[in-house]
Enzyme design. Structure first.
Site, PDB file in Angstrom:
ATOM      1  N   ALA A  25       2.201  -4.049  15.517  1.00 37.53           N
ATOM      2  CA  ALA A  25       1.996  -3.495  16.914  1.00 37.53           C
ATOM      3  C   ALA A  25       1.963  -4.942  17.849  1.00 37.53           C
ATOM      4  CB  ALA A  25       0.629  -2.737  16.956  1.00 37.53           C
ATOM      5  N   SER A  93       1.691  -4.504   9.028  1.00 35.20           N
ATOM      6  CA  SER A  93       0.900  -3.786   9.848  1.00 35.20           C
ATOM      7  C   SER A  93       1.564  -2.458  10.277  1.00 35.20           C
ATOM      8  CB  SER A  93       0.334  -4.626  11.087  1.00 35.20           C
ATOM      9  OG  SER A  93      -0.692  -3.870  11.640  1.00 35.20           O
ATOM     10  N   LYS A 171     -10.797 -10.710  15.075  1.00 38.06           N
ATOM     11  CA  LYS A 171     -10.141  -9.812  14.312  1.00 38.06           C
ATOM     12  C   LYS A 171      -8.783  -9.996  13.595  1.00 38.06           C
ATOM     13  CE  LYS A 171     -13.539  -6.218  14.266  1.00 38.06           C
ATOM     14  NZ  LYS A 171     -13.823  -4.913  14.277  1.00 38.06           N
ATOM     15  N   ASP A 223      -8.638  -9.351   5.690  1.00 33.08           N
ATOM     16  CA  ASP A 223      -8.311  -8.535   6.836  1.00 33.08           C
ATOM     17  C   ASP A 223      -9.112  -7.811   7.474  1.00 33.08           C
ATOM     18  OD1 ASP A 223      -6.685  -6.999   8.593  1.00 33.08           O
ATOM     19  OD2 ASP A 223      -4.973  -6.549   7.267  1.00 33.08           O
ATOM     20  N   HIS A 252      -5.393 -10.975   8.599  1.00 35.70           N
ATOM     21  CA  HIS A 252      -4.341 -10.176   8.958  1.00 35.70           C
ATOM     22  C   HIS A 252      -3.111 -10.626   9.323  1.00 35.70           C
ATOM     23  CE1 HIS A 252      -2.973  -6.135  10.048  1.00 35.70           C
ATOM     24  NE2 HIS A 252      -2.282  -6.241  11.251  1.00 35.70           N
ATOM     25  N   LEU A 267       9.113 -14.777  -2.662  1.00 31.67           N
ATOM     26  CA  LEU A 267      10.190 -15.266  -3.489  1.00 31.67           C
ATOM     27  C   LEU A 267      10.103 -14.414  -5.002  1.00 31.67           C
ATOM     28  CD1 LEU A 267      10.172 -19.004  -2.649  1.00 31.67           C
ATOM     29  CD2 LEU A 267      11.735 -17.182  -1.808  1.00 31.67           C
TER      30      LEU A 267
END
Length: 274
Positions: A25, A93, A171, A223, A252, A267
């Site tokens: 977002a 996210s 955050k 996170d 995050h 990978l």
């Protein structure tokens, strides 16, 4: 089974893969700028996509009235992939919803979908069920200066979300370099919520599509946006996740804070799914 970085192995490049990177977002393709060259230097093809009215996409949010509008850049790209070719889809996210819908429509074109500290929907509930549970568990004051504002025609009842400077600093980017926070402050744009539209039962994801694509989840322990306990809850809620990989000490914005470590995991994952 949970993996740490120590579990990741070095695979010789046998068959180059095509990674499709989908942002969360308010962000855009720009947020993958550190990860993209690392994957490419390992011999893989990488495409980072802007969702509609995100990043440098020229559309305004007022032109994005449905989730299909918002997800159109990804869906159109998946349509362009020739029959017989496959990709690795990575969603960060909110981008977890985007890749789930792409997998539902094009399961035959995907090696695996990777949820990078991302929202991961299931088959039994409406796609926004995990988003609603997230907001139920998150106190309003924890969202700091995040803004929720109406947009578009009054009869559409549409709402947008945009991150303010405090939540970005405290955050999302709290472990990142100051220059990365500065970049984000300049680049974030309002993002549609679509919670009402995706509550429609006709939008449920299917076991035949989304459910047939191997799912991998990458947890980020530090996170502060999607807490680790909620990440585990989503994994248990959907069931059938092929792998769960833990990245300690990562926030995050893992692709910006820890791109090299993340590239090793991706990978490794790409080598496992053929």
């Amino acid at each position: 089974m949970a993996y740490s970085l120590a579990n990741a192995t070095t695979h010789p490049l046998q068959c180059p893969k095509h990674f499709i990177l989908v942002h969360g977002a308010c962000h855009g393709a720009w947020c993958w700028y550190k990860l993209k060259p690392l994957l490419e230097s390992a011999g893989h093809k990488v495409t980072a996509i802007d969702m509609a009215a995100s990043g440098i996409d020229e559309r305004r949010i007022e032109e994005v009235l449905t989730f299909d509008d918002y997800n159109a850049p990804l869906i159109n790209f998946m349509k362009s992939i020739p029959t017989g070719q496959k990709v690795v889809l990575v969603g960060h996210s909110l981008g977890g919803l985007n890749i789930a819908f792409a997998a539902d429509q094009f399961p035959e074109k995907i090696f695996t979908i990777v949820f990078l500290t991302a929202l991961m929907p299931d088959f039994r509930h409406k796609p926004t069920y995990v988003l609603e549970k997230f907001f139920e568990r998150t106190p309003a004051d924890a969202l700091l200066d995040t803004k929720f504002e109406p947009y578009g025609p009054p009869n559409k009842n549409l709402n947008s979300i945009v991150f303010g400077p405090n939540i970005l600093a405290k955050k999302l980017y709290h472990l990142c370099l100051p220059e990365d926070l500065a970049l984000a402050s300049l680049m974030v744009r309002p993002c549609p919520q679509f919670t009402g539209e995706l509550a429609d039962g006709s939008n449920y994801l299917s076991k035949e599509g989304y459910g047939n694509v191997p799912r991998v989840y990458i947890l980020c322990k530090e996170d502060k946006v999607i807490p680790i306990d909620f990440q585990y809850w989503m994994i248990e809620n959907v069931g059938g996740v092929k792998e769960v990989r833990m990245m300690d000490g990562m926030d995050h914005m893992i692709m910006i804070f820890g791109p090299r470590d993340l590239s090793l995991h991706l990978l490794d994952i790409a080598a496992e799914y053929d």
